[in-house]
Scaffold this active site. Sequence first.
Site, short mmCIF file in Angstrom:
data_model
loop_
_atom_site.label_atom_id
_atom_site.label_comp_id
_atom_site.label_asym_id
_atom_site.label_seq_id
_atom_site.Cartn_x
_atom_site.Cartn_y
_atom_site.Cartn_z
N ASP A 265 0.85 -1.19 0.00
CA ASP A 265 0.00 0.00 0.00
C ASP A 265 0.88 1.24 0.00
OD1 ASP A 265 -1.98 1.84 0.32
OD2 ASP A 265 -2.51 1.27 2.37
N ASP B 184 -3.38 2.72 -5.73
CA ASP B 184 -2.20 2.74 -4.86
C ASP B 184 -2.02 1.48 -4.02
OD1 ASP B 184 -4.38 3.18 -3.26
OD2 ASP B 184 -3.42 4.68 -2.01
N GLU B 185 -2.66 0.39 -4.43
CA GLU B 185 -2.51 -0.85 -3.67
C GLU B 185 -2.40 -2.04 -4.61
OE1 GLU B 185 -5.68 -1.54 -0.84
OE2 GLU B 185 -5.95 0.62 -0.60
MG LIG Z 1 -2.67 4.02 0.26
#
Ligand SMILES: [Mg+2]
Length: 401
Positions: A7, A105-106
């Site tokens: 993450d 974003d992961e």
């Molecule tokens: Mg994040």
Amino acid sequence: MSFLHVDLNSFYASCAVVESGGAYNFDTPLMVCGDPKRRHGIVLAATYPVKRTGVRAGMPIWEALARCPNAVLVAPDFRLYMRYSDSFMRIVRRYSPLIMRYGIDEAYLDYNGCERIFGSAKDTADRIRERVKKELGLTVSVGVGDNMLMAKMGSDYKKPDAVTEINASNWQEYIWPLPVQSLMYVGKATAGKLRSIGVHTVGELALSSAVLLKEVFGICGQTLWKNANGIDDTRILPGAEPQKGVSKSITLSHNASTLPEICSALLMQTEDVAYRLRALKMRAGVVGIHFRYPDMSGEGRQVSLATPTFVTAELYESVKTLAGVLFRGRPVRQVGVRVAKLSCEPEQMPLFPSEAHERRLRLDCATDKLRDRYGADVLKRAGTLCFEHDEIDEFSPFVRV
Ligand SMILES: [Mg+2]
């Protein structure tokens, strides 16, 4: 079994720091948000010094500034995030053939069998963390777990720039004391309901009666109980497409009451959504629009496309038709465009190749290149210039289903 969840920490805010060329650092109180001069701008992301004052994503700018008056405000730059996101995914992909991109974003990695090539999952987690920091200047938190749930809980456990291993032997020690909301899929409403039956922590949920949970929450009750006990059999399927949709909405600087005005705002949103689709190399099979009215009520329409597409003009044709159906003279405060049923199969050879399609596709490719190089504003469609709507405040690059 071992899985990793990686993450990116405070992604948009961190990109702003890295791109500032030394003007800001991770200790700078910085917020990414819409234009504060216009109404109802919200915070999209913030650096940790801002977060420590209690500011959260989604908070109105005025409220955030009351908590953190010295914060630097930065406008969002989606193309920039997309570039960083792609580079991030390229790093992650080196360490497993089975990855699931989750949002911008992961990412999840199925690490089973990869130990022989890259070493232990923990070592790989550290390697990814170091590489992302060195190559992109961004920090990540990584969870290493026996399943995807444990990996996800691990990356949430310690932020930023950290690796946490969660497995069957430390699940109770690490996770049970946490409030139920820290569990995946437990939102505010579910947490409230759980409190009303005396369940406050993950541990209390794990120890409560599965029968009672099923009575209160139906089939979801079973999942809640399983998750609280660290049980999760979700797998990443080869070729499975985690990206369910892309959406974009905008609050207008004033309420729009004519169809051309609304369509012009919708065209702006369609351009952005289509650009993202092309960046993801995915075509949409469904396109929808959404209106929100001054009283905050909303409604939407969607349509399935005969041929999935990522061509702006083709998506906009459907958007315009839907707008004509949905608009009945009522002033509109916010408009949104959403695409779904995404597929990454190569384009099917049409029975009758259309010259118009080819031309539009070439136009999109050319404008994408210009925008990547010179910024989003280098080119504008005439249709978006007739009216002024310049506030981006609801920035949901990916709909997480
Ligand atoms: Mg994040």
